[in-house]
Design a protein around this motif. Structure first.
Motif, PDB file in Angstrom:
ATOM      1  N   VAL A  15       0.838  -1.209   0.000  1.00  0.00           N
ATOM      2  CA  VAL A  15       0.000   0.000   0.000  1.00  0.00           C
ATOM      3  C   VAL A  15       0.869   1.253   0.000  1.00  0.00           C
ATOM      4  O   VAL A  15       0.677   2.167  -0.815  1.00  0.00           O
ATOM      5  CB  VAL A  15      -0.946  -0.003   1.219  1.00  0.00           C
ATOM      6  N   THR A  16       1.835   1.328   0.921  1.00  0.00           N
ATOM      7  CA  THR A  16       2.705   2.505   0.970  1.00  0.00           C
ATOM      8  C   THR A  16       3.560   2.600  -0.295  1.00  0.00           C
ATOM      9  O   THR A  16       3.836   3.702  -0.784  1.00  0.00           O
ATOM     10  CB  THR A  16       3.614   2.466   2.207  1.00  0.00           C
ATOM     11  N   GLY A  17       3.948   1.432  -0.830  1.00  0.00           N
ATOM     12  CA  GLY A  17       4.720   1.428  -2.075  1.00  0.00           C
ATOM     13  C   GLY A  17       3.916   1.969  -3.243  1.00  0.00           C
ATOM     14  O   GLY A  17       4.460   2.678  -4.099  1.00  0.00           O
ATOM     15  N   ALA A  18       2.629   1.648  -3.277  1.00  0.00           N
ATOM     16  CA  ALA A  18       1.769   2.143  -4.351  1.00  0.00           C
ATOM     17  C   ALA A  18       1.650   3.667  -4.280  1.00  0.00           C
ATOM     18  O   ALA A  18       1.702   4.358  -5.312  1.00  0.00           O
ATOM     19  CB  ALA A  18       0.391   1.491  -4.254  1.00  0.00           C
ATOM     20  N   PHE A  19       1.499   4.189  -3.057  1.00  0.00           N
ATOM     21  CA  PHE A  19       1.415   5.651  -2.893  1.00  0.00           C
ATOM     22  C   PHE A  19       2.738   6.313  -3.273  1.00  0.00           C
ATOM     23  O   PHE A  19       2.758   7.376  -3.893  1.00  0.00           O
ATOM     24  CB  PHE A  19       1.042   5.999  -1.445  1.00  0.00           C
ATOM     25  N   TRP A  20       3.860   5.674  -2.865  1.00  0.00           N
ATOM     26  CA  TRP A  20       5.182   6.233  -3.204  1.00  0.00           C
ATOM     27  C   TRP A  20       5.374   6.270  -4.716  1.00  0.00           C
ATOM     28  O   TRP A  20       5.840   7.279  -5.260  1.00  0.00           O
ATOM     29  CB  TRP A  20       6.263   5.368  -2.544  1.00  0.00           C
ATOM     30  N   GLN A  51       7.401  22.502  -0.673  1.00  0.00           N
ATOM     31  CA  GLN A  51       7.381  21.995  -2.047  1.00  0.00           C
ATOM     32  C   GLN A  51       6.123  21.168  -2.299  1.00  0.00           C
ATOM     33  O   GLN A  51       5.506  21.271  -3.367  1.00  0.00           O
ATOM     34  CB  GLN A  51       8.618  21.144  -2.312  1.00  0.00           C
ATOM     35  N   GLN A  52       5.754  20.363  -1.330  1.00  0.00           N
ATOM     36  CA  GLN A  52       4.554  19.535  -1.469  1.00  0.00           C
ATOM     37  C   GLN A  52       3.319  20.426  -1.650  1.00  0.00           C
ATOM     38  O   GLN A  52       2.462  20.161  -2.508  1.00  0.00           O
ATOM     39  CB  GLN A  52       4.361  18.656  -0.221  1.00  0.00           C
ATOM     40  N   ARG A  53       3.255  21.499  -0.854  1.00  0.00           N
ATOM     41  CA  ARG A  53       2.082  22.380  -0.937  1.00  0.00           C
ATOM     42  C   ARG A  53       2.034  23.119  -2.272  1.00  0.00           C
ATOM     43  O   ARG A  53       0.974  23.261  -2.886  1.00  0.00           O
ATOM     44  CB  ARG A  53       2.111  23.374   0.224  1.00  0.00           C
ATOM     45  N   LEU A  54       3.205  23.600  -2.727  1.00  0.00           N
ATOM     46  CA  LEU A  54       3.245  24.332  -3.996  1.00  0.00           C
ATOM     47  C   LEU A  54       2.821  23.457  -5.166  1.00  0.00           C
ATOM     48  O   LEU A  54       2.201  23.925  -6.125  1.00  0.00           O
ATOM     49  CB  LEU A  54       4.657  24.880  -4.234  1.00  0.00           C
ATOM     50  N   ALA A  55       3.149  22.172  -5.106  1.00  0.00           N
ATOM     51  CA  ALA A  55       2.783  21.252  -6.181  1.00  0.00           C
ATOM     52  C   ALA A  55       1.395  20.652  -5.971  1.00  0.00           C
ATOM     53  O   ALA A  55       0.969  19.792  -6.743  1.00  0.00           O
ATOM     54  CB  ALA A  55       3.814  20.134  -6.272  1.00  0.00           C
ATOM     55  N   GLU A  56       0.723  21.094  -4.900  1.00  0.00           N
ATOM     56  CA  GLU A  56      -0.641  20.641  -4.581  1.00  0.00           C
ATOM     57  C   GLU A  56      -0.700  19.114  -4.414  1.00  0.00           C
ATOM     58  O   GLU A  56      -1.642  18.453  -4.858  1.00  0.00           O
ATOM     59  CB  GLU A  56      -1.634  21.101  -5.654  1.00  0.00           C
ATOM     60  N   THR A  57       0.330  18.558  -3.788  1.00  0.00           N
ATOM     61  CA  THR A  57       0.339  17.119  -3.493  1.00  0.00           C
ATOM     62  C   THR A  57      -0.670  16.840  -2.387  1.00  0.00           C
ATOM     63  O   THR A  57      -0.602  17.461  -1.329  1.00  0.00           O
ATOM     64  CB  THR A  57       1.733  16.662  -3.029  1.00  0.00           C
ATOM     65  N   PRO A  58      -1.628  15.923  -2.593  1.00  0.00           N
ATOM     66  CA  PRO A  58      -2.631  15.620  -1.562  1.00  0.00           C
ATOM     67  C   PRO A  58      -1.975  15.180  -0.253  1.00  0.00           C
ATOM     68  O   PRO A  58      -0.972  14.453  -0.258  1.00  0.00           O
ATOM     69  CB  PRO A  58      -3.446  14.477  -2.180  1.00  0.00           C
ATOM     70  N   ARG A  59      -2.525  15.628   0.859  1.00  0.00           N
ATOM     71  CA  ARG A  59      -1.965  15.307   2.166  1.00  0.00           C
ATOM     72  C   ARG A  59      -1.907  13.795   2.394  1.00  0.00           C
ATOM     73  O   ARG A  59      -0.959  13.282   2.998  1.00  0.00           O
ATOM     74  CB  ARG A  59      -2.787  15.975   3.269  1.00  0.00           C
ATOM     75  N   LEU A  60      -2.932  13.077   1.922  1.00  0.00           N
ATOM     76  CA  LEU A  60      -2.958  11.624   2.093  1.00  0.00           C
ATOM     77  C   LEU A  60      -1.749  10.976   1.421  1.00  0.00           C
ATOM     78  O   LEU A  60      -1.111  10.080   1.992  1.00  0.00           O
ATOM     79  CB  LEU A  60      -4.252  11.045   1.520  1.00  0.00           C
TER      80      LEU A  60
END
Length: 274
Positions: A15-20, A51-60
């Motif tokens: 599961v974590t690998g899929a998200f990564w 950087q995560q916020r600027l790229a709008e990466t979902p928090r999940l």
């Protein structure tokens, strides 16, 4: 059913690998694009979180993928190198005590796929006298630990507390007699030295009659196991043989002893398992 930690860890790994992987494909290019448009001074000042916020990466995605590397390391070590276990019962006394924390060599009997336990790279085969961890044949979600007594094709006889392998007596020497107050069995026992397949170790025998007697021929692809606490062990005399596919590894080291939750852990029993 028992608590199958190996299966849960495997699920967490995938599961974590899929998200990564999803983050690497979808959001990492966006983060690189954001950084490419920034001045050099701004790049150095901006944090990974920004950087995560600027790229709008979902928090999940951010939260789940952050656990991938540590889970991958734990999963790899436990699956292919060494796995820790705690001894829950006295069936292997006096070799292993209740509360012992042990390490199990996972590649001694072949490199195996996690969860499925299928051998992908053969190495060595289990040997008589090994202390082995295996999936309980009647409920594979449970892990058991016993001493390997019979190899495929062997004839095992156990009568009057006397063990024979292929008609040859396994000799024992009396070391001591313990009263009921000196052992967890709550009954007097004899402490015996036994040499099984060249492996020297100690066993317990009680003074009472043991109905767990008989003669067995070990089938191909299976093993016969017994506890060192011979009169207080549910083993192959009760539930039968251990298929080769159920073998997980060889127990080789005690690294900690912890009796109860509120007791003080001890290292006085640390050492190689005989």
């Amino acid at each position: 059913m028992g608590f199958d930690f190996e299966l849960i860890l495997a699920i967490a790994f995938f599961v974590t690998g899929a998200f990564w992987f999803y983050d690497r494909i979808v959001y990492l290019p966006k983060r690189k694009a954001v950084l490419a448009d920034m001045a050099p001074e701004a790049k150095q000042a901006i944090s990974k979180e920004a950087q995560q916020r600027l790229a709008e990466t979902p928090r999940l995605v951010v939260e789940v993928k952050s656990y991938f590397m540590i889970i991958a390391i734990i999963f790899g070590l436990r699956s292919f190198v060494v796995e820790p276990f705690q001894i829950p019962s006295g069936s292997m006394l006096p070799t292993l005590k209740i509360g012992d924390f042990i390490l199990v060599n996972k590649f001694d009997y072949g490199l195996r796929l996690p969860v499925l336990n299928t051998t992908i790279i053969p190495t060595t085969e289990p040997k008589r006298g090994d202390v082995v961890v295996f999936k309980y044949p009647r409920d594979p979600s449970l892990n058991y630990i016993k001493r390997l007594v019979g190899l495929p094709g062997d004839t095992i006889s156990y009568h009057n507390k006397t063990l024979k392998v292929n008609g040859k007596l396994v000799e024992t020497d009396l070391l001591a007699e313990l009263s009921s107050s000196l052992n967890v069995n709550r009954e007097p026992v004899r402490v015996l030295h036994e040499n099984l397949g060249g492996v020297d170790h100690e066993i317990y025998n009680s003074f009472r009659h043991n109905p767990l007697e008989g003669d067995w021929v070990v089938p191909k692809g299976s093993y016969f196991v017994m506890g060192d606490n011979r009169d207080n062990s549910s083993d192959s005399r009760v539930w039968g043989f251990v298929p080769e596919a159920n073998m997980k590894g060889r127990a080789f080291y005690v690294w900690l002893h912890w009796d109860e939750l509120f007791s003080i852990p001890s290292f006085k029993y640390n050492g190689l398992i005989k």
